[in-house]
Design an enzyme around this catalytic site. Structure first.
Site, PDB file in Angstrom:
ATOM      1  NE  ARG A 180       6.462  22.363 -25.443  1.00 25.87           N
ATOM      2  CZ  ARG A 180       7.384  22.756 -26.330  1.00 25.87           C
ATOM      3  NH1 ARG A 180       8.451  21.996 -26.555  1.00 25.87           N
ATOM      4  NH2 ARG A 180       7.251  23.884 -26.991  1.00 25.87           N
ATOM      5  CG  ASN A 223      12.690  26.893 -20.422  1.00 24.84           C
ATOM      6  OD1 ASN A 223      13.290  27.908 -20.090  1.00 24.84           O
ATOM      7  ND2 ASN A 223      12.574  26.507 -21.691  1.00 24.84           N
ATOM      8  CB  CYS A 280      17.497  32.049 -21.944  1.00 20.79           C
ATOM      9  SG  CYS A 280      16.024  32.103 -23.006  1.00 20.79           S
ATOM     10  CG  HIS A 310      11.174  32.505 -21.410  1.00 20.07           C
ATOM     11  ND1 HIS A 310      10.636  31.233 -21.481  1.00 20.07           N
ATOM     12  CD2 HIS A 310      12.382  32.410 -22.028  1.00 20.07           C
ATOM     13  CE1 HIS A 310      11.480  30.432 -22.107  1.00 20.07           C
ATOM     14  NE2 HIS A 310      12.551  31.127 -22.448  1.00 20.07           N
ATOM     15  CE1 TYR A 317       8.631  31.537 -24.308  1.00 17.62           C
ATOM     16  CE2 TYR A 317      10.628  32.654 -25.014  1.00 17.62           C
ATOM     17  CZ  TYR A 317       9.911  31.491 -24.823  1.00 17.62           C
ATOM     18  OH  TYR A 317      10.468  30.284 -25.155  1.00 17.62           O
TER      19      TYR A 317
END
Length: 421
Positions: free
Chosen positions: A90, A144, A164, A194, A244
């Site tokens: 990440r 995700n 989500c 998102h 987002y």
């Protein structure tokens, strides 16, 4: 009832456990299996999970295992919350895209594509194992990028719904601002995972009066602050975009912001060290306050509600989920996965009708859906050219030179996770 959580060694799992314990009448779990390859983390998380159940008087049995096949066998539902490559991967997703002036983020843009490429093959393998042991089990995906992963599962013929926490977060925040119970707030939530907007806020259900204009007039400053956007953006749109959307509406400003501070992955990695140390305390029998900063607020409540509805044990009649389009948004392919309000029961999730969308939103949804289609092809079939095309199609990249540079960076940073590289 048996549930399995794949990725059960996550430091976030105690939030899920707390929800299972509090809402046991809604979802009466007899056996909960936490599955994770990281045996050391799994033991710490599993120990705390058992203590949480015991403190709250939950009679269910909690089992931990690193064997996926054994863990999902005979499960009524399997929850997926994976992070292939961990926080280290990440951290890369959030940093190398910044080198060419593109947003570094783990679920969208180039970083989001990298995560999809690492994740989709692993999820599809797990889903096949679930199908072999129990073809009737529901798969609830919280991994995700949820939209792409859920689409991969559905195209492979699995019984899957994506989840989500953005919508339930808005529901809870709006309820607090309006001084009503969360169950009274129904969101006209539409878009892709998102990439969503609240185009209406109704009291009492889908047919309730839309009070969004009143909400924005009276609480616009609070809403904008929560989104980390100027109020002028919210006022001009007249809807509430997901936070987002910052990456789209304020791209260059966000890039400069991200360049001046540690990555979110670095923050979370440090937080996870502290959490794991806490979980090892045999006296701890509740989720620590620090966990609230980890992210994923209200996920446990959304997960319980969805699982209860899919397994025929009640649950809310309408829930925001990621499911197949099937003409709901007529400008998208039927097999696209959208994030909308849906009627959910034992047969699955059926999207509620959505009024015609303003081109301002429909255009971006169509663009990102095209990217997601290309991203899924790259994740399933591999190949540098497929990666390049997906990046070129993404509105946060979109330039030939950037797509070339980002493709090279993505492959270089993820080679160990890409079978074709």
């Amino acid at each position: 009832m048996k549930l399995a959580v794949v990725g059960g060694g996550s430091t976030y799992t105690p939030e899920l456990i707390d929800g299972f314990a509090r809402l046991r009448d809604t979802l009466p779990i007899e056996e909960l299996v936490l599955v994770d390859p990281a045996a050391d983390r799994l033991e710490l998380v599993g120990g705390l999970a058992r203590r949480i159940f015991a403190k709250q008087g939950h009679p269910g049995r909690i089992v931990t295992t690193s064997d996926v096949d054994a863990g999902v066998a005979d499960a009524d539902a399997v929850l997926l919350q994976l992070r292939v490559g961990g926080q280290a991967a990440r951290n890369q997703d959030e940093t190398w895209p910044l080198e060419c002036g593109c947003v570094g983020q783990e679920t969208t843009g180039a970083g989001g594509l990298a995560k999809a490429l690492r994740t989709v093959p692993v999820v599809l393998d797990i889903a096949e194992r679930v199908r072999r042991t129990n073809p009737n089990a529901w798969i609830i995906d919280f991994t995700n990028p949820v939209g792409i992963v859920t689409r991969a599962l559905l195209q492979a013929g699995h019984k899957a719904v994506g989840l989500c926490n953005v919508a339930i977060g808005f529901q809870r925040k709006f309820a607090k601002l309006l001084d009503v119970s969360p169950g009274e707030v129904h969101l006209d939530h539409v878009g892709l995972n998102h990439l969503t907007w609240e185009t209406g806020v109704r009291l009492g259900g889908p047919e309730g009066v839309d009070i969004l204009p009143k909400l924005l007039a009276e609480h616009g400053d609070a809403v904008a602050e929560d989104l980390r956007m100027p109020r002028a953006i919210v006022d001009r749109l007249g809807v509430v975009p997901s936070y987002y959307l910052r990456y789209y509406y304020q791209h260059d400003a966000v890039v400069e912001e991200l360049r001046t501070k540690p990555s979110r992955a670095a923050e979370v990695a440090e937080m996870e060290k502290q959490l794991l140390a806490m979980y090892g305390d045999p006296e701890l029998d509740e989720k620590p306050e620090l966990l609230a900063k980890r992210g994923g607020a209200f996920y446990s409540e959304a997960a319980v509600d969805l699982a209860a509805s899919l397994l025929g044990n009640g649950g809310s009649p309408y829930q925001v989920v990621n499911t197949v389009n099937n003409g709901t948004l007529p400008f998208l392919p039927d097999d696209a996965v959208i994030e909308v309000q849906a009627a959910v029961d034992g047969s699955g999730a059926r999207p509620l009708p959505v009024p015609q969308l303003d081109p301002l939103y429909a255009g971006l949804i169509a663009n990102v859906t095209a990217y997601e289609d290309l991203a899924l092809r790259a994740a399933v079939h591999g190949g540098r050219e497929r990666v390049f095309k997906a990046l070129l199609a993404h509105p946060l990249v979109g330039q030939y030179a950037y797509a070339e540079q980002l493709t090279d960076s993505l492959v270089a940073h993820n080679r160990e996770h890409l079978a074709w590289a």
